[in-house]
Design an enzyme around this catalytic site. Structure first.
Site, short mmCIF file in Angstrom:
data_model
loop_
_atom_site.label_atom_id
_atom_site.label_comp_id
_atom_site.label_asym_id
_atom_site.label_seq_id
_atom_site.Cartn_x
_atom_site.Cartn_y
_atom_site.Cartn_z
CG ASN A 96 44.30 38.35 35.99
OD1 ASN A 96 44.32 39.21 35.38
ND2 ASN A 96 44.37 39.05 37.48
NE ARG A 97 44.49 40.08 30.30
CZ ARG A 97 43.24 40.62 31.29
NH1 ARG A 97 43.37 40.84 32.68
NH2 ARG A 97 42.32 41.06 30.97
CG HIS A 122 38.81 34.96 33.58
ND1 HIS A 122 39.75 35.26 34.84
CD2 HIS A 122 37.75 36.53 33.57
CE1 HIS A 122 39.92 36.52 35.20
NE2 HIS A 122 38.46 37.10 34.31
CG HIS A 197 34.52 38.18 37.15
ND1 HIS A 197 33.91 39.21 36.96
CD2 HIS A 197 35.94 37.86 36.65
CE1 HIS A 197 34.70 40.47 36.08
NE2 HIS A 197 36.23 39.45 35.86
CE1 TYR A 199 31.82 41.79 35.75
CE2 TYR A 199 31.72 43.42 35.26
CZ TYR A 199 31.91 42.90 35.46
OH TYR A 199 32.54 42.46 34.02
CG ASP A 263 41.55 44.68 35.22
OD1 ASP A 263 41.52 43.93 35.61
OD2 ASP A 263 41.05 44.58 33.74
CD GLN A 302 42.81 41.87 38.82
OE1 GLN A 302 43.82 41.48 39.40
NE2 GLN A 302 43.46 42.53 37.55
CD GLU A 329 38.09 39.38 39.65
OE1 GLU A 329 38.43 38.42 39.19
OE2 GLU A 329 37.85 40.41 39.01
#
Ligand SMILES: *[C@@H]1O[C@H](CO)[C@@H](O)[C@H](O)[C@H]1NC(C)=O
Ligand SMILES: *[C@@H]1O[C@H](CO)[C@@H](O)[C@H](O)[C@H]1NC(C)=O
Ligand SMILES: *[C@@H]1O[C@H](CO)[C@@H](O)[C@H](O)[C@H]1NC(C)=O
Length: 365
Positions: A96-97, A122, A197, A199, A263, A302, A329
């Site tokens: 993440n950020r 990430h 991560h 999908y 998100d 997340q 996540e």
């Protein structure tokens, strides 16, 4: 993916060509090389690779007995190099950020690679999803598993200190697997927050969107974000908002009320009370009958509805439209390094980072 020897050699050539200097560095470190590994138990199987400790495929039957691959991915490893969708990746050093790509530890400033506007996402441009991992252990048989290891060096993408990282993918039972992540700082305190991560599309990858899946997330609050998807530091209840998934709901039902699509980090119930491994989410898809339970031990989850997918071409020529997959996540809260109110994220030498996830699949006829 696990195709002929020719295809494999071609893949290796593509990776080595594509990653240039990064590849030279990886080769210097020795054991790291490209490998594909299938873990199988009966009709359940998954494929992982040493490139980014990535999950390439997860195959399970639907209610009619048709086996389908329910995770998104690319057709060859070359497509994973410089990838910014993070299909199946193990992300780190900090998932993440990180706002502004900077933080301080014990009054020492650090600057990390900004690969998302002004922020680090990430782990930067060459995060843990963009390196070769070594195979530490591989066990076949009834409960097959594989452990990948990676030693991140002091200053990699700007992060402080060397860090040893392990991830184990293990088939734990019929139609279930676990992911165990572990990290240990060697010489300096450093933030650590790893995430898986993958999908998901329980209809099968490339088979429409996930907006009609039923999603249940055991979380009573979220950490709202502002500009650049950085949390404001607030923790707000989900009750009465489109983020209320405490009872199963289709993401499509209220996604129009969520700018950009989902998100956001959910504050999982039970973490604050010190509960360890607990059920954190259940996803089901009515047409295929597939059900996925996710258990875990982290404080946050997340939830991302593939908002940035835009017709990406994947395995077998599948096309992944917007919302063609969802990520769940488990992790620490985003940007925790700047939020004293969020659970701790900095680990000192001598301390261990641990993160456990368990996926259980079943069928609802
Ligand atoms: C990946 O990025 C590097 C550095 O930015 C570049 O040199 C290389 O050509 C890119 N590779 C691919 C496959 O796009
Ligand atoms: C990055 O920060 C600078 C200075 O604060 C600002 O002018 C710029 O708009 C920011 N860029 C992005 C992509 O947010
Ligand atoms: C897409 O999902 C539906 C519902 O499970 C199924 O009937 C159909 O066969 C799937 N299509 C493909 C191409 O997998």
């Amino acid at each position: 993916m696990a195709g002929g020897k020719g295809a494999l050699l071609l893949c290796i050539a593509i990776v080595l060509l594509a990653i240039g200097n990064g590849g030279a560095e990886a080769r210097k470190q020795g054991k790291q090389s490209l490998g594909f590994y299938e873990l199988r138990r009966g009709e359940f199987s998954m494929v992982v690779t040493s490139w980014g400790a990535t999950i390439l495929a997860v195959r399970i039957p639907d209610k009619n007995g048709h086996i389908g691959d329910v995770v998104l991915g690319y057709k060859d490893i070359g497509s994973y190099v410089n990838d910014t969708t993070y299909f199946g990746a193990l992300v780190g050093r900090v998932a993440n950020r990180i706002a502004g790509g900077r933080f301080t530890i014990r009054d020492r400033p650090y600057h990390t690679f900004r690969n998302d506007g002004n922020n680090t996402l990430h782990g930067g441009h060459r995060g843990f999803n963009q390196v070769f991992w070594s195979v530490r252990e591989r066990v076949t048989g009834e409960f097959p598993h594989i452990t990948f290891s990676y030693r991140s060096y002091d200053g990699e993408q700007g992060f402080p200190g060397a860090l040893d990282v392990l991830v184990t993918y293990k088939i734990d039972g019929d139609f279930s697997y676990s992911v165990t992540m572990y990290a240990r700082p060697l010489d300096k305190p450093t933030p650590v927050n790893l995430a898986q991560h993958t999908y998901w599309n329980l209809r099968g990858h490339g088979n429409g969107t996930v907006l009609g899946h039923a999603v249940q997330i055991f979380a009573s609050a979220v950490t709202p974000v502002g500009g650049g998807l950085i949390p404001s530091g607030a923790v707000t209840p989900v009750a009465g908002t489109p983020f209320d998934f405490r009872a199963p709901a289709a993401p499509g039902a209220r996604i129009a009320e969520v700018e950009g699509g989902y998100d956001i980090n959910f504050v999982l119930d039970g973490a604050a009370d010190g509960q360890g491994v607990r059920k954190v989410a259940v996803v089901s898809e009515p047409d295929s009958g597939r059900v996925m339970e996710l258990w875990g031990d982290q404080p946050g989850l997340q939830f991302y509805t593939g908002n940035f997918l835009k017709g990406d071409v994947g395995k077998g020529g599948a096309v992944y439209a917007k919302h063609g997959g969802m990520c769940l996540e488990t992790q620490d809260y985003p940007d925790a390094v700047h939020e004293p109110g969020f659970p701790r994220e900095v680990y000192r030498p001598g301390q261990e980072y641990k993160h456990y996830m368990l996926y259980k699949f079943s069928l609802k006829k």
